[in-house]
Design an enzyme around this catalytic site. Structure first.
Site, short mmCIF file in Angstrom:
data_model
loop_
_atom_site.label_atom_id
_atom_site.label_comp_id
_atom_site.label_asym_id
_atom_site.label_seq_id
_atom_site.Cartn_x
_atom_site.Cartn_y
_atom_site.Cartn_z
N LYS A 55 6.06 6.14 7.35
CA LYS A 55 5.56 5.30 8.43
C LYS A 55 6.71 4.82 9.30
O LYS A 55 7.80 4.54 8.81
CB LYS A 55 4.83 4.07 7.88
N HIS A 61 0.82 -1.21 0.00
CA HIS A 61 0.00 0.00 0.00
C HIS A 61 0.85 1.26 0.00
O HIS A 61 1.96 1.28 0.52
CB HIS A 61 -0.89 0.04 1.25
N ASP A 70 -6.46 -6.14 -2.37
CA ASP A 70 -5.05 -6.48 -2.50
C ASP A 70 -4.81 -7.59 -3.53
O ASP A 70 -3.70 -7.75 -4.03
CB ASP A 70 -4.45 -6.88 -1.15
N TYR A 76 1.72 1.31 13.73
CA TYR A 76 2.53 2.25 12.95
C TYR A 76 2.08 3.68 13.12
O TYR A 76 0.91 3.97 13.30
CB TYR A 76 2.61 1.86 11.48
#
Length: 183
Positions: free
Chosen positions: A72, A62, A170, A132
């Site tokens: 991140k 992603h 996905d 995250y």
């Protein structure tokens, strides 16, 4: 806190100093001042996310496009995952390359993934809690992805294809070569 460079430009492994004794452990999981001093990156984190997944769940690859791109800082609170970062910055010397490492609750290691990278992970333990920090808020209209099994990337996800659990979105992400013109 100790920073280790990965083979990908601007992507770092973060080793925290852990204090352990008979009562358990303590460590400072993030300190903006130390992080900036060691990396030169001053963007503050503005959103925290957490997920729980079972063995074989593969989330990714992603990324957020344009002004909503996100850096991140990722870690595992429980269990273990194989974490993967892919450099999709067209002007980068490491464009199209990936870095993969196991993150676990026992290693207490973190990975910093800069803006302009796709990111994903697969759960290797029975369950995993993944955490995250992001330096930009999520924007649904800017979300995108790359198919996890893109042959040009050659990522070894460590589990056989039949045991993977993927979201419907996905399963149909495009190849890297098909998204580079619109980054």
């Amino acid at each position: 806190m100790r920073i280790e460079e990965t083979p990908l430009k601007d992507c770092y492994i973060i080793h925290d100093t852990v204090f352990e004794d008979s009562r358990g452990y303590f460590f400072e999981s993030f300190n903006q001042q130390k992080f900036t001093a060691l990396t030169g990156i001053a963007n503050p984190f503005v959103q925290d996310n957490q997920s729980r997944s079972v063995r074989g769940v593969l989330r990714g690859l992603h990324f957020q496009r344009g002004e909503h791109a996100q850096a991140k800082l990722v870690r595992v609170l429980q269990g273990s995952v194989l974490d993967v970062a892919v450099d999709i910055r067209k002007d980068s010397p490491t464009f199209g390359k990936h870095f993969a490492m196991e993150l676990s609750d026992t290693s207490k290691t973190q990975l910093y993934i800069p803006r302009g990278f796709a990111h994903g992970f697969i759960v290797l333990s029975d369950t995993a809690v993944f955490f995250y920090k992001c330096d930009n808020v999520y924007n649904k209209q800017s979300e995108s992805g790359i198919i996890y099994n893109d042959p040009a990337l050659g990522i070894d996800w460590k589990l056989d294809e039949a045991s993977l659990l993927l979201s419907e979105k996905d399963k149909v992400n495009p190849l890297l070569k098909d998204i580079t013109e619109t980054l």
